[in-house]
Write a protein that holds these residues in place. Structure first.
Motif, mmCIF file in Angstrom:
data_model
loop_
_atom_site.group_PDB
_atom_site.id
_atom_site.type_symbol
_atom_site.label_atom_id
_atom_site.label_comp_id
_atom_site.label_asym_id
_atom_site.label_seq_id
_atom_site.Cartn_x
_atom_site.Cartn_y
_atom_site.Cartn_z
ATOM 1 N N LEU A 110 0.820 -1.207 0.000
ATOM 2 C CA LEU A 110 0.000 0.000 0.000
ATOM 3 C C LEU A 110 0.858 1.263 0.000
ATOM 4 N N PHE A 113 2.011 1.792 -3.403
ATOM 5 C CA PHE A 113 0.872 2.232 -4.220
ATOM 6 C C PHE A 113 0.568 3.711 -3.981
ATOM 7 N N PHE A 114 0.557 4.125 -2.724
ATOM 8 C CA PHE A 114 0.175 5.503 -2.423
ATOM 9 C C PHE A 114 1.268 6.510 -2.752
ATOM 10 N N ARG A 115 2.444 6.027 -3.177
ATOM 11 C CA ARG A 115 3.450 6.973 -3.647
ATOM 12 C C ARG A 115 3.061 7.542 -5.004
ATOM 13 N N ARG A 116 2.231 6.835 -5.716
ATOM 14 C CA ARG A 116 1.779 7.372 -6.999
ATOM 15 C C ARG A 116 0.953 8.621 -6.753
ATOM 16 N N ARG A 117 0.947 9.474 -7.768
ATOM 17 C CA ARG A 117 0.181 10.692 -7.592
ATOM 18 C C ARG A 117 -1.169 10.524 -8.271
ATOM 19 N N PHE A 118 -2.234 10.630 -7.481
ATOM 20 C CA PHE A 118 -3.568 10.570 -8.087
ATOM 21 C C PHE A 118 -4.545 11.356 -7.223
ATOM 22 N N PRO A 119 -5.654 11.781 -7.824
ATOM 23 C CA PRO A 119 -6.624 12.563 -7.060
ATOM 24 C C PRO A 119 -7.097 11.790 -5.825
ATOM 25 N N LEU A 120 -7.314 12.479 -4.743
ATOM 26 C CA LEU A 120 -7.847 11.926 -3.495
ATOM 27 C C LEU A 120 -6.828 11.092 -2.713
ATOM 28 N N ASN A 122 -4.383 11.788 -0.657
ATOM 29 C CA ASN A 122 -4.226 12.116 0.762
ATOM 30 C C ASN A 122 -5.454 11.742 1.588
ATOM 31 N N GLN A 202 8.818 8.549 1.275
ATOM 32 C CA GLN A 202 8.803 9.954 0.880
ATOM 33 C C GLN A 202 10.140 10.637 1.143
ATOM 34 N N GLN A 206 13.856 12.116 -4.876
ATOM 35 C CA GLN A 206 13.401 11.742 -6.195
ATOM 36 C C GLN A 206 14.556 11.703 -7.194
ATOM 37 N N THR B 24 -2.685 11.022 -15.157
ATOM 38 C CA THR B 24 -3.129 11.748 -13.980
ATOM 39 C C THR B 24 -3.696 10.816 -12.931
ATOM 40 N N THR B 29 -7.019 6.236 -8.622
ATOM 41 C CA THR B 29 -8.021 6.679 -7.657
ATOM 42 C C THR B 29 -9.075 5.605 -7.451
#
Lengths: 313, 288
Positions: A110, A113-120, A122, A202, A206, B24, B29
């Motif tokens: 996880l 996975f959450f290192r990727r940047r996508f809407p929502l 946070n 984090q 980079q 994006t 998501t």
């Protein structure tokens, strides 16, 4: 704030040497005396008292007569030869190892996975903290009902998928209860592993990945040669703290199974509780507690050494 | 890694997040929502069951189509005293923990004294000591001192989670305070204590809030000390009230789940309104 202050810090920390000598030092000591006293009373004293109680016959009678005769190693002998203790020791190893393995693998997946940047991103990540923040006894109540043999939703789901009547006794079948407990404990531990590992990820610059990509290190190779080595100190912290927390886990087991059925989920922590607060044999309870401390301290040493290294770096 | 007490917003903008512009991430998501839905399903189920008509019907419906508040009525009738106890114990523990932890954190961050390392070491070690060991020894002392079944006894024992955590998190923050500001205040004639109260504490507001919130959550969720250091139901926090429901054959799960929802309110509310402090606390206390 952090960016502005780092430039100032090289100035000598503390003002102890500048003025006033003795009075000054006494005043400074006053800042730590309350905390020191508290730790001594609520951690130091219990550990010493527990060590002593391990050699005493300390039962309900003690509270009336005030007498707790010394019995040498009797408590340890009684504890170590009991069938339940052996069961509890094996269970503790199984419970701890499987829980940590599961929490770590899923937490790591996880975090990556959450290192990727996508809407929502946070919002979703902080929602996942919820199982960690609610009281453990609440979680055990929820799962107790979800895993209920007759009308729990887990059996309901399995029944719907397999189109038959599922009546798995998750918490009542001796051969399955431990697996169910581990599953619930993994669920509980994912937020912790995810959060710490994510923040560790984090902190990896980079630029390293960009430089690595030029040399052909992408995807799995980047993980192996850049992420993993740099994340090692954080991984150690997650694993060791996870082990220590799991070793002393009590709420979740008492709430889910109470150590049963037939001691199938009894661990050293629940056994210490049972001996002291169900059997009212505080001496034997202390003996098991002391053995638990020894195991925890072994991991504490690993933790402190790893931590020192992490701070040094 | 050490300073996590700054609001997370500063992190997000310092370029910690990968800058790759490719896709994006709408698909991500969707996946993320899926993960959250699976992992938070038990929480949803708790709320769902709490709103179902009572009883032990086989096959609870997936959604409370006709919400029934009977569970909450029972829960409040049974648990309102326990709820007050939990509030008192948790608030008391916040005050007590901060009073003890804040000065120590400041000393650890800014003073150079012999013995400080010992204190820090003791704090780290204290995290390894199983609660059952502490409870085992405290029970007899509490029995002698008449502290069993008392609010004070629970407040002080429960602070054993908040105090070490508070010291670690506030120390991490106070280490970053500019020494020059504190020294300037002292040159102006402020004593050690005044400098601490009127300069250091206000500047450390965020760390204090984080420590306070977590201490509240720790104490609110305490079960072990409530279980071992009370013998009657005069002083019984909500966690123990919930546990006593589980002790016997449960006939009314909607009341149990309603109690569980009520016991989760602080966590849910704080995650909603104080998310940045929560985020600061989750990493701060562990990686030290």
């Amino acid at each position: 704030m952090s960016t502005t202050t780092t430039a100032v810090t090289p100035a000598p920390r503390g003002v102890s040497r500048s003025t006033g000598g003795r009075r000054q030092r006494a005043l400074q000591l006053a800042f730590i005396v309350p905390a020191g006293t508290y730790l001594a009373l609520f951690f130091g004293y219990p550990v010493i008292q527990n060590l002593l109680m391990g050699f005493q016959e300390y039962t309900t009678a003690t509270f009336f007569t005030g007498e707790a005769p010394w019995v040498g190693l009797d408590n340890y002998r009684a504890v170590l030869t009991s069938e339940i203790f052996r069961r509890a020791a094996v269970n503790t190893v199984v419970f701890t190892f499987l829980s940590i393995a599961g929490q770590f693998v899923l937490g790591m997946a996880l975090a990556v996975f959450f290192r990727r940047r996508f809407p929502l991103n946070n919002v979703l990540r902080s929602l996942l903290l919820l199982p960690w923040l609610i009281p453990l006894i609440v979680s055990s109540a929820i799962w107790r009902w979800m895993l209920d043999k007759d009308s729990g939703v887990v059996n309901q789901m399995i029944g719907a998928i397999s189109a038959s009547n599922a009546d798995v006794g998750w918490l009542t079948d001796t051969s399955i209860a431990m697996a169910a407990l581990v599953g619930v404990n993994i669920w509980l531990g994912i937020p912790f592993a995810l959060t710490i590992l994510y923040s560790g990820l984090q902190d990896i610059p980079q630029e390293l990945y960009e430089a690595g990509a030029l040399d052909g290190a992408t995807g799995r190779r980047a993980f192996r040669h850049i992420t993993w080595p740099l994340l090692r100190p954080v991984v150690t912290v997650v694993l060791v703290l996870g082990v220590v927390y799991t070793l002393k886990a009590l709420d979740i087991i008492l709430g889910l199974t109470g150590g049963g059925p037939a001691n199938a989920t009894q661990t050293l922590a629940t056994e210490a509780y049972r001996l002291s607060f169900v059997q009212f044999d505080f001496g034997q309870g202390a003996a098991v507690g002391n053995l638990l401390i020894v195991v925890s301290l072994l991991f504490a040493v690993i933790y402190l050494r790893a931590n020192r290294r992490a701070i040094d770096e | 890694m050490l300073l996590e007490t700054a609001p997370p917003t500063t992190r997000a903008t310092t370029g910690a997040v990968p800058k790759r512009p490719r896709r994006t991430g709408t698909l991500d998501t969707v996946m993320g929502i899926g993960v959250v839905a699976i992992l938070l399903f038990p929480i949803y189920w708790m709320v769902n069951v709490s709103l179902q008509p009572g009883g032990r019907a086989v096959g609870t419906s997936w959604f409370p189509f006709s919400p029934d508040l009977a569970g909450y009525a029972t829960a409040f009738a049974d648990q309102s005293t326990n709820l007050v106890t939990s509030l008192l114990v948790a608030s008391g523990s916040v005050v007590f923990s901060l009073l003890i932890a804040a000065p120590a954190a400041y000393a650890l961050a800014q003073f150079r004294l012999r013995g400080l390392n010992v204190l820090l070491f003791a704090i780290l070690i204290s995290q390894m000591i199983p609660g059952i060991v502490v409870a085992n020894a405290l029970y007899s002392v509490y029995s002698d001192l008449g502290l069993l079944n008392s609010l004070l006894g629970l407040i002080v024992a429960d602070s054993s989670a908040g105090i070490p955590f508070g010291i670690l998190i506030m120390r991490a923050f106070m280490t970053q305070l500019p020494v020059s500001v504190i020294e300037a205040a002292r040159v102006d004639g402020a004593g050690q204590i005044r400098a601490f109260v009127s300069i250091v504490l206000p500047m450390s507001r965020n760390a204090l809030i984080t420590a306070a919130l977590f201490t509240f959550l720790f104490t609110w969720g305490d079960f072990l000390f409530a279980l071992t250091l009370t013998t009657t139901n005069t002083v019984q926090p909500i966690t123990l009230g919930l546990y006593s429901y589980l002790g016997t054959y449960v006939s009314d799960w909607s009341a149990v789940m309603a109690t569980a929802v009520i016991a989760s309110i602080p966590a849910i509310v704080l995650l909603g309104i104080a998310q940045r402090y929560i985020a600061a606390g989750t990493t701060g206390g562990a990686v030290k």
